[in-house]
Design an enzyme around this catalytic site. Structure first.
Site, PDB file in Angstrom:
ATOM      1  N   TYR A  26       0.821  -1.230   0.000  1.00  0.00           N
ATOM      2  CA  TYR A  26       0.000   0.000   0.000  1.00  0.00           C
ATOM      3  C   TYR A  26       0.851   1.275   0.000  1.00  0.00           C
ATOM      4  O   TYR A  26       2.045   1.227   0.145  1.00  0.00           O
ATOM      5  CB  TYR A  26      -1.089  -0.017   1.065  1.00  0.00           C
ATOM      6  CG  TYR A  26      -0.808  -0.072   2.541  1.00  0.00           C
ATOM      7  CD1 TYR A  26       0.381   0.313   3.113  1.00  0.00           C
ATOM      8  CD2 TYR A  26      -1.830  -0.494   3.391  1.00  0.00           C
ATOM      9  CE1 TYR A  26       0.559   0.288   4.492  1.00  0.00           C
ATOM     10  CE2 TYR A  26      -1.662  -0.534   4.779  1.00  0.00           C
ATOM     11  CZ  TYR A  26      -0.464  -0.144   5.317  1.00  0.00           C
ATOM     12  OH  TYR A  26      -0.298  -0.168   6.663  1.00  0.00           O
ATOM     13  N   GLU A  27       0.210   2.378  -0.249  1.00  0.00           N
ATOM     14  CA  GLU A  27       0.903   3.678  -0.440  1.00  0.00           C
ATOM     15  C   GLU A  27       1.909   3.621  -1.590  1.00  0.00           C
ATOM     16  O   GLU A  27       2.959   4.263  -1.534  1.00  0.00           O
ATOM     17  CB  GLU A  27       1.610   4.120   0.847  1.00  0.00           C
ATOM     18  CG  GLU A  27       0.690   4.580   1.919  1.00  0.00           C
ATOM     19  CD  GLU A  27      -0.288   5.614   1.411  1.00  0.00           C
ATOM     20  OE1 GLU A  27      -1.469   5.487   1.739  1.00  0.00           O
ATOM     21  OE2 GLU A  27       0.095   6.533   0.661  1.00  0.00           O
ATOM     22  N   GLY A  28       1.564   2.890  -2.638  1.00  0.00           N
ATOM     23  CA  GLY A  28       2.490   2.710  -3.757  1.00  0.00           C
ATOM     24  C   GLY A  28       3.335   1.487  -3.479  1.00  0.00           C
ATOM     25  O   GLY A  28       4.092   1.471  -2.511  1.00  0.00           O
TER      26      GLY A  28
END
Lengths: 568, 568
Positions: free
Chosen positions: A426-428
């Site tokens: 997550y978050e890239g």
């Protein structure tokens, strides 16, 4: 032994490795004195040990559930969140005008990391609020700031970020949520969002969603995206709670880990929202939030690493097995030591890198110096990817140290491993981080990278008298990394950079880790930190050789094999 | 796309990389003709695809449970086991006198691996039986063989191995289970055993336990251990089922994965058992079983890698995301290709190494040549540890390829990751494997290792004309490994070897992988296998440099840090 937040390690880092001195000389952070920072770490550590760590298992054993449209959180999470809010830990770096403490990100990063090690799934809630607070501080109107920031900072309300849609994950520009102007300063937002961390909860009065959506006639891709603030309940002007908004939780995901954190599919049906930032300026605002969150997620990985390390260390000290010398416990076995020291050395390296990133953010905030800004931008993907990869690898090694017990859920080692796994996604994803590093973050022709390596080599030169072998190893590794950086920058075809982006990022972290350990050794000659540095530099740093070979291979070999050949 | 057993890959390996020709020239395996082996792989593959793979998710979603002392297995597992039994796959390499097929271990390894990729938790059941069959063939009395082997081979009965006790994990010699002579050819066995894979089931008429226990007055440690066969039901002379024996399942473990495989705590209360092998000769008999099982567990890792790779490949082919060229699917992204090719290249390397180990076992069986025996002994820990590490790393990468979907349990990618995790722990942790490699397996002064490296270098020389760069890379890596091997052998203090054992084992596997890929390239010049070899040799093989630095660091740095310093 229960979890003990790594307060001493942070104090050592602040004193000797990633100093606070320069920050304290700025007007902005003049108040972050030694006394203040030590008191804050001690206080936050106490809460982590006494309030958060005891609820960590609850999150796994009693996951958040959706009942009749309402998210019920795990036992003890409401109390845990209340403790975080009451301590002021949500708004540590937020603007004092709205109730924040205005402290450096370095301290926020430290406290966030300590909370992550205590209870990762709960800590994700304030982390999401922090990102929202920063986005609103930078991009929202004064009216929105005045209404929302005090509530988010106090923890009465919580925040989320809504980017992903089923067809738009890493490719945010493909999103299809829509917003239309109501003509009264509000918009109506419709669409479906997935993977919304802490999409709802039963302990905050309100849940505020930052939602990316497209206005009518907006261009395709990320250019045409706007950002809206969509609260669960419409607030009255005095901040009291008004009518229910058109936003609901459709379902919660059944995940591999992090069960205590409700991951929601959210439905927006003509929900009332307010524009944050200019129309079609959503991505810029979102990036503010994401950069903050990326460093924060890196810290989650490091925190999980710390927790997993402590649990493994305790087990290794207590478990008698085999013909071990000394204590008779398995910690006397060379391979168990190898694992524990790897865990400890990498956790330290990742922590120092993350603090170094936070330092650059703070220095830029305090001075406006663009070199610090460039450094923060360069270090963010490294801090995120290396922090989370370290979390995953350390938690995995923690399972291994436990032997058969590691695979048994009751032990808790497996939970660290399952929980932290998502942080690389997550978050890239960490692949996205690496691509960001070798593309956007090298648009300066490798200047930010080069300045970092200059610093590494200058310090290595200064350390040569005290530690000739270690200093030389770090210096040589830095030179190899410099060559690889120059190779990458010279590639006109970005795909040749992407082909080696992940190994390059890891090699960069390895070298920075060597630098940080060398600094630690210089500050603790003959002590435990010098010994740990020796372990790292002799055994882990050499990994960069293979990584850099991989990083400079270009993309030919990746595409030589056809899709048909892969499927065959 | 559903799972497709890697039949073509095995055929290619048998034809070109780890040939069956030498085996076919022996009397023992003369019947394993090309037609026979191809037919067997095809037939087994069909069962894996059509019967086993469809029940893989059931194991996770509907774990085995203990109800009123009876283990209820996951839906479809009984049918799956019946298919394995009916196909004759349990006793593929077992003695034809007792109903086995007498085929080479190379084929059994291939089929075991294919079954593991289809349904790991179920495949563990026949794997346990195979180990027991081999132990009984080598060490049991004729009467026991005549009574038990036909039943185990047919799958009417299943087998387990009982080593571990709460205080005796990796240190088997610490066990405290007791056996006493009844004076009638039987013994009464008492004690508690933990982590007993497939300790019971509801699809076999009988479950036969091989139990390590200590006779009265036996010396401490492994020397004093005897092996007993303790069936759940006492068989009558005609093989029919008699009275219930004093053995019961106390509980099943709640594990991180492999939920379909019941992991039992077993209680023995004066249970009737028969001695297998001589009194106090239990460890020798157990090692027969363990060596077999270690290669088998390596295959489990490789099978899981294959399954995880296929799932990730399918996802990468279907998932549209970002500005991908060509098909528009994420497989066009360089970093996704890097992951998929790493998964494929390492799976191939691990598979070839495991087959090479099986080949050495078969050649020793067929010829009695002790060089083959030494090679099998040397390759077993490598096949086990590298196979399982590859399974874990590939399954982990499979999760990453899936992005957010990878963390969602419904996808199935996480199951591969959770299930395969235990393979690095059971049958001797991978740390134990590495210690075995650098200690027991180097008691020959490094001869077995040296002969392997001679073979690697001879082949590299032969490949120089066709592939100068690849051949040179493999040759150089082999030389570095030879130096490291000599360094290890020269260390009088075993702990200096143990300190680098895990990185050394991995480096050895890396180099052997390069050798196997180079052989594949030679057999497929210009084809997909040459391309995959280029990827491996250019990008993955260089990892050995860092590993070998780590391997030759000795134990000083590991013990410089005191326990107090670690705890501080």
């Amino acid at each position: 032994m229960p979890y003990r937040a790594a307060v001493d390690d942070f104090n050592f880092l602040f004193d000797h490795v990633v100093g606070l001195d320069a920050l304290r000389k700025t007007e902005r952070f003049a108040e972050a004195s030694d006394d203040v920072t030590r008191a804050i770490l001690t206080e936050a550590g106490k809460m982590c040990d006494e309030v958060l760590a005891p609820v960590q298992r609850n999150g796994d054993l009693h996951p958040a559930v959706l009942e009749n449209g309402i998210v019920r959180t795990s036992p003890g999470f409401a109390e845990g969140f209340a403790a975080i809010a009451e301590g002021g830990w949500i708004g540590m770096s937020a603007d004092p005008e709205y109730g924040g403490m205005g402290l450096p990100m370095m301290l926020t990063s430290a406290v966030n990391e300590m909370m992550s090690g205590a209870c990762l799934s709960l800590q994700l809630a304030p982390l999401m609020s922090q990102g929202q607070i920063e986005a609103l501080e930078h991009h929202a109107s004064d009216a929105i700031k005045a209404l929302y920031l005090p509530k988010l900072i106090s923890g009465e309300w919580t925040g989320t970020m809504n980017l992903t849609e089923p067809q738009a994950g890493s490719d945010v520009g493909a999103l299809s949520s829509k917003a239309e102007d109501n003509g009264d300063g509000t918009y109506r937002v419709s669409g479906q969002k997935i993977y919304i961390s802490w999409g709802d909860n039963d302990f905050a009065q309100n849940v505020c969603h930052l939602v990316l959506a497209r206005l009518p006639g907006a261009p395709e891709g990320t250019k045409g995206i706007s950002l809206f603030l969509v609260p669960k309940f419409l607030p009255n002007e005095d901040g009291s709670i008004g009518a229910r908004n058109g936003v609901s939780v459709v379902s919660l995901e059944h995940k591999m880990g992090l069960h205590g954190s409700p991951t929601a599919m959210m439905q927006y049906d003509n929900a009332t929202g307010w524009l944050v930032g200019p129309e079609q300026g959503g991505m810029a605002a979102m990036f503010t939030m994401m950069n903050n969150a990326r460093l924060g997620v890196g810290g989650q990985g490091i925190g999980a690493a710390e927790g997993a390390y402590q649990m493994a260390l305790d087990y290794a000290l207590e478990r008698k097995q085999g013909r071990a010398e000394g204590t008779g416990a398995i910690i006397e076995h060379a391979d168990v030591r190898r694992m524990l020291l790897t865990m400890k050395a990498d956790t330290f390296a990742a922590r120092a890198i993350a603090l170094s990133c936070a330092q650059a953010i703070d220095m830029n905030t305090a001075t406006g110096d663009t070199e610090w800004k460039a450094r923060a931008a360069f270090l963010t993907p490294i801090a995120k990817a290396f922090g989370t990869d370290t979390g995953i690898a350390v938690a995995e090694m923690g399972v291994q140290v436990h032997g058969g017990m590691g695979f048994i859920e009751e032990t808790g080692a497996a939970q660290f491993s399952r929980d932290v796994r998502v942080t690389a996604i997550y978050e890239g994803t960490n692949g996205i981080q690496a691509m960001d590093l070798v593309a956007r973050k090298m648009m300066d022709g490798g200047e930010a990278a080069g300045r970092l390596l200059d610093e590494v080599e200058t310090h290595a030169e200064a350390a040569r008298d005290a530690f000739p072998n270690m200093a030389d190893a770090v210096w040589q590794a830095s030179e190899s990394l410099r060559e690889a950086t120059e190779w990458l920058v010279a590639q006109g075809d970005l795909n040749d950079r992407f082909a080696g982006a992940v190994p390059y990022l890891r090699a960069f972290a390895r070298v920075l880790g060597g630098h940080m350990h060398l600094k630690a050794a210089m500050a603790d000659k003959g002590g435990a930190r010098e010994k740990l540095a020796r372990f790292y530099i002799q055994r882990l740093l050499p990994e960069h050789v293979g990584l850099l070979a991989h990083a400079q291979a270009g993309d030919d070999a990746l595409y030589a094999i056809t899709v048909d050949e892969l499927v065959a």
